[in-house]
Write a protein that holds these residues in place. Structure first.
Motif, PDB file in Angstrom:
ATOM      1  N   MET A  37      -7.854 -11.293 -11.785  1.00  0.00           N
ATOM      2  CA  MET A  37      -9.306 -11.358 -11.965  1.00  0.00           C
ATOM      3  C   MET A  37     -10.044 -10.496 -10.953  1.00  0.00           C
ATOM      4  SD  MET A  37      -9.998 -15.325 -13.070  1.00  0.00           S
ATOM      5  CE  MET A  37      -9.285 -15.986 -14.586  1.00  0.00           C
ATOM      6  N   VAL A  38      -9.581 -10.504  -9.704  1.00  0.00           N
ATOM      7  CA  VAL A  38     -10.224  -9.698  -8.668  1.00  0.00           C
ATOM      8  C   VAL A  38      -9.919  -8.215  -8.884  1.00  0.00           C
ATOM      9  CG1 VAL A  38     -10.260  -9.185  -6.193  1.00  0.00           C
ATOM     10  CG2 VAL A  38     -10.298 -11.554  -6.976  1.00  0.00           C
ATOM     11  N   GLY A  39      -8.711  -7.898  -9.380  1.00  0.00           N
ATOM     12  CA  GLY A  39      -8.345  -6.505  -9.633  1.00  0.00           C
ATOM     13  C   GLY A  39      -9.301  -5.825 -10.590  1.00  0.00           C
ATOM     14  N   ASN A  40      -9.912  -6.588 -11.492  1.00  0.00           N
ATOM     15  CA  ASN A  40     -10.881  -6.021 -12.428  1.00  0.00           C
ATOM     16  C   ASN A  40     -12.201  -5.662 -11.759  1.00  0.00           C
ATOM     17  OD1 ASN A  40      -9.349  -6.086 -14.835  1.00  0.00           O
ATOM     18  ND2 ASN A  40      -9.678  -8.289 -15.026  1.00  0.00           N
ATOM     19  N   LEU A  41     -12.425  -6.172 -10.540  1.00  0.00           N
ATOM     20  CA  LEU A  41     -13.650  -5.849  -9.811  1.00  0.00           C
ATOM     21  C   LEU A  41     -13.536  -4.507  -9.085  1.00  0.00           C
ATOM     22  CD1 LEU A  41     -14.406  -9.348  -8.190  1.00  0.00           C
ATOM     23  CD2 LEU A  41     -15.397  -8.393 -10.282  1.00  0.00           C
ATOM     24  N   GLY A  42     -12.298  -4.101  -8.723  1.00  0.00           N
ATOM     25  CA  GLY A  42     -12.108  -2.830  -8.029  1.00  0.00           C
ATOM     26  C   GLY A  42     -11.020  -2.913  -6.975  1.00  0.00           C
ATOM     27  N   SER A  43     -10.580  -1.741  -6.487  1.00  0.00           N
ATOM     28  CA  SER A  43      -9.483  -1.690  -5.522  1.00  0.00           C
ATOM     29  C   SER A  43      -9.896  -2.222  -4.155  1.00  0.00           C
ATOM     30  CB  SER A  43      -8.957  -0.255  -5.384  1.00  0.00           C
ATOM     31  OG  SER A  43      -9.994   0.619  -4.980  1.00  0.00           O
ATOM     32  N   THR A  44     -11.175  -2.082  -3.792  1.00  0.00           N
ATOM     33  CA  THR A  44     -11.644  -2.603  -2.497  1.00  0.00           C
ATOM     34  C   THR A  44     -11.561  -4.123  -2.479  1.00  0.00           C
ATOM     35  OG1 THR A  44     -13.168  -0.742  -2.254  1.00  0.00           O
ATOM     36  CG2 THR A  44     -13.552  -2.645  -0.841  1.00  0.00           C
ATOM     37  N   GLU A  45     -11.995  -4.746  -3.583  1.00  0.00           N
ATOM     38  CA  GLU A  45     -11.932  -6.205  -3.689  1.00  0.00           C
ATOM     39  C   GLU A  45     -10.484  -6.697  -3.656  1.00  0.00           C
ATOM     40  OE1 GLU A  45     -15.909  -5.090  -5.401  1.00  0.00           O
ATOM     41  OE2 GLU A  45     -13.870  -4.271  -5.440  1.00  0.00           O
ATOM     42  N   LEU A  46      -9.603  -5.980  -4.350  1.00  0.00           N
ATOM     43  CA  LEU A  46      -8.190  -6.367  -4.369  1.00  0.00           C
ATOM     44  C   LEU A  46      -7.579  -6.250  -2.980  1.00  0.00           C
ATOM     45  CD1 LEU A  46      -5.807  -7.265  -6.135  1.00  0.00           C
ATOM     46  CD2 LEU A  46      -5.290  -4.848  -6.539  1.00  0.00           C
ATOM     47  N   ALA A  47      -7.931  -5.188  -2.257  1.00  0.00           N
ATOM     48  CA  ALA A  47      -7.434  -5.003  -0.892  1.00  0.00           C
ATOM     49  C   ALA A  47      -7.967  -6.087   0.041  1.00  0.00           C
ATOM     50  CB  ALA A  47      -7.822  -3.618  -0.367  1.00  0.00           C
ATOM     51  N   ALA A  48      -9.222  -6.522  -0.188  1.00  0.00           N
ATOM     52  CA  ALA A  48      -9.820  -7.574   0.648  1.00  0.00           C
ATOM     53  C   ALA A  48      -9.094  -8.902   0.453  1.00  0.00           C
ATOM     54  CB  ALA A  48     -11.301  -7.724   0.323  1.00  0.00           C
ATOM     55  N   VAL A  49      -8.778  -9.223  -0.799  1.00  0.00           N
ATOM     56  CA  VAL A  49      -8.023 -10.448  -1.079  1.00  0.00           C
ATOM     57  C   VAL A  49      -6.634 -10.366  -0.446  1.00  0.00           C
ATOM     58  CG1 VAL A  49      -6.914 -11.791  -2.915  1.00  0.00           C
ATOM     59  CG2 VAL A  49      -9.284 -11.055  -3.163  1.00  0.00           C
ATOM     60  N   SER A  50      -6.030  -9.177  -0.516  1.00  0.00           N
ATOM     61  CA  SER A  50      -4.713  -8.969   0.090  1.00  0.00           C
ATOM     62  C   SER A  50      -4.770  -9.201   1.596  1.00  0.00           C
ATOM     63  CB  SER A  50      -4.220  -7.546  -0.198  1.00  0.00           C
ATOM     64  OG  SER A  50      -3.027  -7.274   0.498  1.00  0.00           O
ATOM     65  N   LEU A  51      -5.781  -8.618   2.249  1.00  0.00           N
ATOM     66  CA  LEU A  51      -5.918  -8.782   3.696  1.00  0.00           C
ATOM     67  C   LEU A  51      -6.205 -10.242   4.044  1.00  0.00           C
ATOM     68  CD1 LEU A  51      -6.125  -7.579   6.545  1.00  0.00           C
ATOM     69  CD2 LEU A  51      -8.541  -7.100   6.080  1.00  0.00           C
ATOM     70  N   GLY A  52      -7.104 -10.874   3.308  1.00  0.00           N
ATOM     71  CA  GLY A  52      -7.422 -12.279   3.568  1.00  0.00           C
ATOM     72  C   GLY A  52      -6.225 -13.178   3.388  1.00  0.00           C
ATOM     73  N   ASN A  53      -5.475 -12.941   2.315  1.00  0.00           N
ATOM     74  CA  ASN A  53      -4.305 -13.779   2.047  1.00  0.00           C
ATOM     75  C   ASN A  53      -3.193 -13.566   3.062  1.00  0.00           C
ATOM     76  OD1 ASN A  53      -5.273 -15.211  -0.136  1.00  0.00           O
ATOM     77  ND2 ASN A  53      -4.534 -13.743  -1.653  1.00  0.00           N
ATOM     78  N   SER A  54      -3.185 -12.417   3.737  1.00  0.00           N
ATOM     79  CA  SER A  54      -2.160 -12.197   4.771  1.00  0.00           C
ATOM     80  C   SER A  54      -2.314 -13.215   5.896  1.00  0.00           C
ATOM     81  CB  SER A  54      -2.259 -10.768   5.317  1.00  0.00           C
ATOM     82  OG  SER A  54      -3.428 -10.573   6.102  1.00  0.00           O
ATOM     83  N   PHE A  55      -3.557 -13.609   6.202  1.00  0.00           N
ATOM     84  CA  PHE A  55      -3.798 -14.667   7.192  1.00  0.00           C
ATOM     85  C   PHE A  55      -3.399 -16.025   6.615  1.00  0.00           C
ATOM     86  CE2 PHE A  55      -6.264 -11.385   9.110  1.00  0.00           C
ATOM     87  CZ  PHE A  55      -6.431 -11.721  10.438  1.00  0.00           C
ATOM     88  N   ILE A  56      -3.768 -16.241   5.342  1.00  0.00           N
ATOM     89  CA  ILE A  56      -3.496 -17.520   4.698  1.00  0.00           C
ATOM     90  C   ILE A  56      -1.993 -17.766   4.578  1.00  0.00           C
ATOM     91  CG2 ILE A  56      -3.858 -18.903   2.629  1.00  0.00           C
ATOM     92  CD1 ILE A  56      -6.408 -18.270   4.348  1.00  0.00           C
ATOM     93  N   PHE A  57      -1.243 -16.705   4.255  1.00  0.00           N
ATOM     94  CA  PHE A  57       0.205 -16.836   4.099  1.00  0.00           C
ATOM     95  C   PHE A  57       0.851 -17.316   5.395  1.00  0.00           C
ATOM     96  CE2 PHE A  57       0.174 -13.357   0.627  1.00  0.00           C
ATOM     97  CZ  PHE A  57      -0.095 -14.302  -0.340  1.00  0.00           C
ATOM     98  N   ILE A  58       0.313 -16.868   6.521  1.00  0.00           N
ATOM     99  CA  ILE A  58       0.869 -17.289   7.812  1.00  0.00           C
ATOM    100  C   ILE A  58       0.697 -18.797   7.985  1.00  0.00           C
ATOM    101  CG2 ILE A  58       0.598 -17.137  10.322  1.00  0.00           C
ATOM    102  CD1 ILE A  58      -0.144 -14.177   9.924  1.00  0.00           C
ATOM    103  N   GLY A  59      -0.514 -19.289   7.718  1.00  0.00           N
ATOM    104  CA  GLY A  59      -0.768 -20.727   7.832  1.00  0.00           C
ATOM    105  C   GLY A  59       0.039 -21.528   6.834  1.00  0.00           C
ATOM    106  N   LEU A  60       0.127 -21.006   5.605  1.00  0.00           N
ATOM    107  CA  LEU A  60       0.877 -21.696   4.564  1.00  0.00           C
ATOM    108  C   LEU A  60       2.357 -21.775   4.909  1.00  0.00           C
ATOM    109  CD1 LEU A  60       0.564 -23.033   1.791  1.00  0.00           C
ATOM    110  CD2 LEU A  60       0.966 -20.788   0.742  1.00  0.00           C
ATOM    111  N   SER A  61       2.882 -20.699   5.500  1.00  0.00           N
ATOM    112  CA  SER A  61       4.299 -20.694   5.878  1.00  0.00           C
ATOM    113  C   SER A  61       4.595 -21.751   6.931  1.00  0.00           C
ATOM    114  CB  SER A  61       4.703 -19.307   6.399  1.00  0.00           C
ATOM    115  OG  SER A  61       4.129 -19.030   7.666  1.00  0.00           O
TER     116      SER A  61
END
Length: 460
Positions: A37-61
């Protein structure tokens, strides 16, 4: 031992594993839906979700890794038919998961300024900042959910968490759609809508699992009479002594992949977007190996409780073999479709994104070829790690994973990614090196430990 002895175990292994696999896929589906869904908004939005989730993945792990300590203790007590130990382990483990969830949330929020030091595009950082706040909050119900899940897994009840996750996915798809795009009277929030959809669905996931388990008469008895007066320091210490190294094991691996996201981001938003797509695909197939890892942990713990070490080795190796077969199949799938899969994550009808999309597709296709190779290494290391957790051997594996990922994998990723023309592909070759080293060292550890257990049992 004949091959038939191992393949004979496949049926029971898969019956135990498939709900975990589907449940893990349900977790991953939340990320995939966000990316679609975010990929349809653009590559900047997709990259932002990727960067944000990199922090989340650490906590989730940290949360998932820590909570795995509950399963072997429950499974061993279940084999011994010790209801009192099952109940007290569940209550103490759940309390620790609540505390950990709150601590992880605040830690991630406080760590946000680190994004400014990571050489990431400014537009990506600006979008990722509010996204992190909300998704970090969703980790509180997720980690508590893990406490319930690992308890149920220890009782070989692997289906309840699967049901809860898929019910939550229905909630997630609905709220993501209406909040990202602003339909049916809801506000158009973009990636913030994706974050809120994740929060709502994860709260509901916890609620669903709590009631599913509590309505089961065989499990309901373990919910009774929780009291802080019953909390014992010795039991908390036992769970922490298993949970902390387990959390570190998962943290070392996840932070290696997180470093790959950051390194890819430093190469540009298209490299980061390509990394996110390839990582989503690799993570999806990895969930099948994770299901077998939980099965390995449950069955090895059961055999440990029964003190049948020869059967323990047979069961563990049957799961290792099954993982190799499964991951080899996924590797072949990536090789065949590596040029087609990236299209699924991009808006190919938007002419303004055409140039970026072509570069993202090219890079992603190359990354999927590397991922095809490390499928097997990744599958082996996680199922062997599950077997070692079943044996309650966590400290040495913690050191092994640190060496494999950070003294072998990361230096290779950094050098090939930043100092050569391989770029993102070089980063992923480093991931392959780390996973392969981990698989080899962990298997040697398992072999040595089980030989020692059999020898000690014979001497008795």
């Amino acid at each position: 031992m004949k091959l038939a002895a191992y393949t004979k175990e496949f049926s029971y292994n898969l019956r135990l594993a498939y709900p975990v696999m589907l449940g893990m896929l349900g977790h991953t589906l939340i990320g995939i839906v966000d990316n679609f869904m975010v990929g349809n908004l653009g590559s900047t939005e997709l990259a932002a979700v990727s960067l944000g989730n990199s922090f989340i993945f650490i906590g989730l792990s940290l949360g998932i890794g820590f909570s795995t300590a509950i399963t072997p203790l429950i499974a061993e007590a279940d084999a011994e038919k010790d209801d009192a130990t099952i109940r007290t382990t569940f209550h103490h483990g759940l309390l620790l998961c609540v505390i950990l969830g709150i601590a992880v949330f605040f830690s991630i929020v406080l760590a946000k300024p680190l994004m400014n030091l990571m050489d990431q595009p400014e537009a990506v950082v600006a979008m990722a900042t509010p996204y992190i706040d909300w998704v970090a909050f969703s980790l509180i119900p997720v980690i508590i959910f893990q406490g319930y899940k690992q308890f149920a897994d220890g009782l070989s009840q692997t289906k309840p968490s699967m049901y809860a996750i898929y019910l939550a996915n229905v909630v997630h798809v609905f709220f993501n759609y209406v909040l990202i795009y602003g339909v049916w009277g809801f506000p158009k929030l973009g990636i913030l809508g994706a974050a809120l959809g994740t929060v709502i669905s994860r709260i509901m996931m916890l609620v669903f699992l709590h009631f599913i388990l509590k309505m089961d008469p065989k499990i309901n008895k373990y919910f009774q009479d929780f009291s802080f007066q019953e909390i014992r320091k010795s039991i908390l210490k036992k769970i922490v002594s298993l949970g902390f190294p387990s959390a570190m094991q998962m943290l070392f691996e996840v932070t290696l992949f997180t470093a790959a996201i950051w390194l890819s981001g430093s190469l540009g938003k298209n490299s980061q977007a390509a990394n996110q797509i390839a990582l989503t695909m690799a993570s999806t197939t990895f969930m099948f190996a994770m299901g077998l890892s939980v099965t390995s942990m449950i069955r090895v713990s059961n055999q440990k409780g029964l003190r049948d070490y020869k059967k323990l080795i047979l069961v563990a190796r049957s799961i290792f073999l099954l993982a190799i077969i499964l991951e080899a199949f996924f590797g072949l799938f990536f090789v065949i479709f590596h040029n087609y899969l990236p299209h699924l994550f991009l808006n190919m009808t938007d002419a303004s994104q055409a140039v970026d999309n072509q570069e993202i597709i090219r890079i992603t296709a190359q990354l999927l070829l590397v991922a095809a190779v490390f499928q097997i290494s990744d599958g082996i290391q996680v199922v062997v790690l599950g077997a070692l957790r079943g044996l309650q051997d966590v400290k040495i594996p913690m050191y092994i994973t640190f060496v494999a990922y950070w003294l072998i994998g990361f230096p290779v990723s950094f050098y090939l990614g930043r100092q050569t023309e391989l770029g993102a592909v070089g980063i992923w070759i480093g991931l392959l090196a780390g996973l392969t080293a981990s698989a080899l060292f962990l298997y040697l550890r398992f072999t040595r430990l089980t030989k020692k257990l059999i020898l000690e049992n014979v001497q008795k």
